[in-house]
Design a protein around this motif. Structure first.
Motif, mmCIF file in Angstrom:
data_model
loop_
_atom_site.group_PDB
_atom_site.id
_atom_site.type_symbol
_atom_site.label_atom_id
_atom_site.label_comp_id
_atom_site.label_asym_id
_atom_site.label_seq_id
_atom_site.Cartn_x
_atom_site.Cartn_y
_atom_site.Cartn_z
ATOM 1 N N MET A 1 0.467 -1.269 0.217
ATOM 2 C CA MET A 1 -0.190 0.342 -0.067
ATOM 3 C C MET A 1 0.650 0.980 -0.154
ATOM 4 S SD MET A 1 -3.292 1.826 0.107
ATOM 5 C CE MET A 1 -4.039 0.118 0.575
ATOM 6 N N LYS A 2 1.419 0.892 0.843
ATOM 7 C CA LYS A 2 2.688 2.631 1.119
ATOM 8 C C LYS A 2 3.259 2.869 -0.260
ATOM 9 C CE LYS A 2 3.348 1.429 5.433
ATOM 10 N NZ LYS A 2 5.314 1.255 6.524
ATOM 11 N N ASP A 84 -7.779 12.874 2.038
ATOM 12 C CA ASP A 84 -7.437 12.033 3.656
ATOM 13 C C ASP A 84 -8.336 10.903 3.788
ATOM 14 O OD1 ASP A 84 -10.284 13.192 2.699
ATOM 15 O OD2 ASP A 84 -10.180 13.913 4.919
ATOM 16 N N LYS A 85 -8.611 10.592 2.316
ATOM 17 C CA LYS A 85 -9.125 9.075 1.600
ATOM 18 C C LYS A 85 -8.728 8.521 0.198
ATOM 19 C CE LYS A 85 -13.709 10.841 0.904
ATOM 20 N NZ LYS A 85 -14.782 10.477 1.022
ATOM 21 N N LEU A 86 -8.884 7.293 0.357
ATOM 22 C CA LEU A 86 -7.930 6.379 -0.686
ATOM 23 C C LEU A 86 -9.393 5.447 -0.995
ATOM 24 C CD1 LEU A 86 -5.590 5.563 -2.541
ATOM 25 C CD2 LEU A 86 -5.055 4.132 -0.846
ATOM 26 N N ARG A 87 -9.290 5.324 -2.596
ATOM 27 C CA ARG A 87 -10.606 3.793 -3.072
ATOM 28 C C ARG A 87 -9.870 3.249 -3.914
ATOM 29 N NH1 ARG A 87 -15.334 6.520 -6.067
ATOM 30 N NH2 ARG A 87 -13.620 6.350 -7.591
ATOM 31 N N GLN A 88 -9.362 2.245 -3.713
ATOM 32 C CA GLN A 88 -8.763 1.261 -4.404
ATOM 33 C C GLN A 88 -10.255 0.026 -5.453
ATOM 34 O OE1 GLN A 88 -4.454 0.089 -3.811
ATOM 35 N NE2 GLN A 88 -5.824 0.713 -2.240
ATOM 36 N N PRO A 104 -2.926 5.663 9.057
ATOM 37 C CA PRO A 104 -1.435 6.967 9.335
ATOM 38 C C PRO A 104 -0.753 6.589 8.224
ATOM 39 C CG PRO A 104 -2.409 6.267 11.084
ATOM 40 C CD PRO A 104 -3.113 5.153 10.507
ATOM 41 N N MET A 105 -0.051 5.864 8.763
ATOM 42 C CA MET A 105 0.805 5.290 7.710
ATOM 43 C C MET A 105 1.248 5.582 5.993
ATOM 44 S SD MET A 105 4.390 5.746 8.547
ATOM 45 C CE MET A 105 4.302 5.064 9.902
ATOM 46 N N ALA A 106 0.395 5.478 5.718
ATOM 47 C CA ALA A 106 0.182 5.433 3.846
ATOM 48 C C ALA A 106 -0.067 6.898 3.844
ATOM 49 C CB ALA A 106 -1.587 4.087 3.399
ATOM 50 N N PHE A 107 -0.434 7.388 4.243
ATOM 51 C CA PHE A 107 -1.226 8.616 4.521
ATOM 52 C C PHE A 107 0.018 10.026 4.905
ATOM 53 C CE2 PHE A 107 -5.300 7.238 4.072
ATOM 54 C CZ PHE A 107 -5.795 7.837 2.885
ATOM 55 N N TYR A 108 0.956 9.258 5.796
ATOM 56 C CA TYR A 108 2.219 10.105 6.287
ATOM 57 C C TYR A 108 3.123 10.249 4.777
ATOM 58 C CZ TYR A 108 7.168 10.753 6.830
ATOM 59 O OH TYR A 108 8.897 11.334 7.288
ATOM 60 N N PHE A 109 2.980 8.606 3.912
ATOM 61 C CA PHE A 109 3.556 8.758 2.606
ATOM 62 C C PHE A 109 3.309 9.650 1.389
ATOM 63 C CE2 PHE A 109 5.897 5.100 4.861
ATOM 64 C CZ PHE A 109 6.724 5.087 3.777
ATOM 65 N N SER A 110 1.852 9.631 1.148
ATOM 66 C CA SER A 110 1.226 11.057 0.453
ATOM 67 C C SER A 110 1.432 11.971 0.733
ATOM 68 C CB SER A 110 -0.430 10.612 0.549
ATOM 69 O OG SER A 110 -0.871 10.904 1.355
ATOM 70 N N HIS A 111 1.491 11.848 2.652
ATOM 71 C CA HIS A 111 1.636 13.856 2.941
ATOM 72 C C HIS A 111 2.814 14.179 2.126
ATOM 73 C CE1 HIS A 111 -2.472 13.688 5.138
ATOM 74 N NE2 HIS A 111 -2.661 13.998 3.931
ATOM 75 N N VAL A 112 3.967 13.256 2.146
ATOM 76 C CA VAL A 112 5.344 13.919 2.389
ATOM 77 C C VAL A 112 5.727 14.134 0.890
ATOM 78 C CG1 VAL A 112 7.567 13.297 2.176
ATOM 79 C CG2 VAL A 112 6.483 13.187 3.826
#
Length: 202
Positions: A1-2, A84-88, A104-112
């Motif tokens: 996912m990340k 704040d959302k991800l749809r696959q 939270p970790m997946a969205f940490y990657f996205s925000h970076v």
């Protein structure tokens, strides 16, 4: 996912036709366009396989709404990412949605890596050692993660381009490598189509 999030987000960094000479001018270029669209070919090099795994598709980035990442070959995969959302959605399966609260970790990657799209080189310098060079109009950015969790996954992340980004390479600590080649990039039309807008309504 990340890694999927990371690849998708980095893949759509928009560049205009103005000349890039340093990080400051690069920051200007990254911040210019509201919409960018294009096609991608992704090559996933895994040490246990002799030939890379290949996939193709197209993407749309809207700074206001988020990212559409649509794989068409070898099978359909549709990814929609907002703040704040991800749809696959995989072929023939029910869509799966996660939120920043769920992962939270997946969205940490996205925000970076949204910092790349906004031209926020200061934020990137907090997370990476940056090596930047320009040769005959072609630029290269090599990002080396400074800290966890990025440095536990990636050795280097390299972007190459001229007027637009042309290649992204993610080299992992364990030896695997992902290359994404980009083509047919455009900033037109300058707003989302009705079909694209509908994708973000979830």
């Amino acid at each position: 996912m990340k890694k999927w999030l990371l690849i998708a987000l980095l893949a759509v960094s928009p560049f205009s036709s103005a000349k890039v000479t340093d990080l400051e001018s690069l920051q200007v270029q990254l911040a210019q366009h509201e919409i960018v669209r294009g096609d991608f070919t992704q090559l996933r090099h895994i040490e246990m396989f002799e030939q890379p795994l290949s996939s193709q598709g197209n993407f749309t980035l809207s700074k206001q709404q988020g990212l559409l990442w649509q794989q068409t070959v070898p099978f359909p995969v549709n990814l929609v990412l907002t703040e704040d959302k991800l749809r696959q959605t995989f072929a023939g399966q029910k869509p799966q949605t996660i939120t920043a609260k769920d992962n939270p970790m997946a969205f940490y990657f996205s925000h970076v890596f949204l910092a790349v799209f906004h031209g926020d080189t200061q934020a990137l310098q907090e997370q990476f050692d940056i090596e930047f060079k320009v040769i005959s109009g072609d630029w290269t950015i090599a990002l080396t993660p400074k800290q966890a969790p990025l440095n536990a996954v990636f050795e280097t992340i390299t972007l190459v381009g001229s007027q637009n980004i042309e290649q992204l390479t993610l080299k992992e600590i364990r030896g695997d490598k992902t290359e994404i080649l980009f083509s047919n990039q455009t900033h037109q039309p300058e707003s989302l189509t009705d079909a694209e807008q509908a994708q973000f309504s979830f």
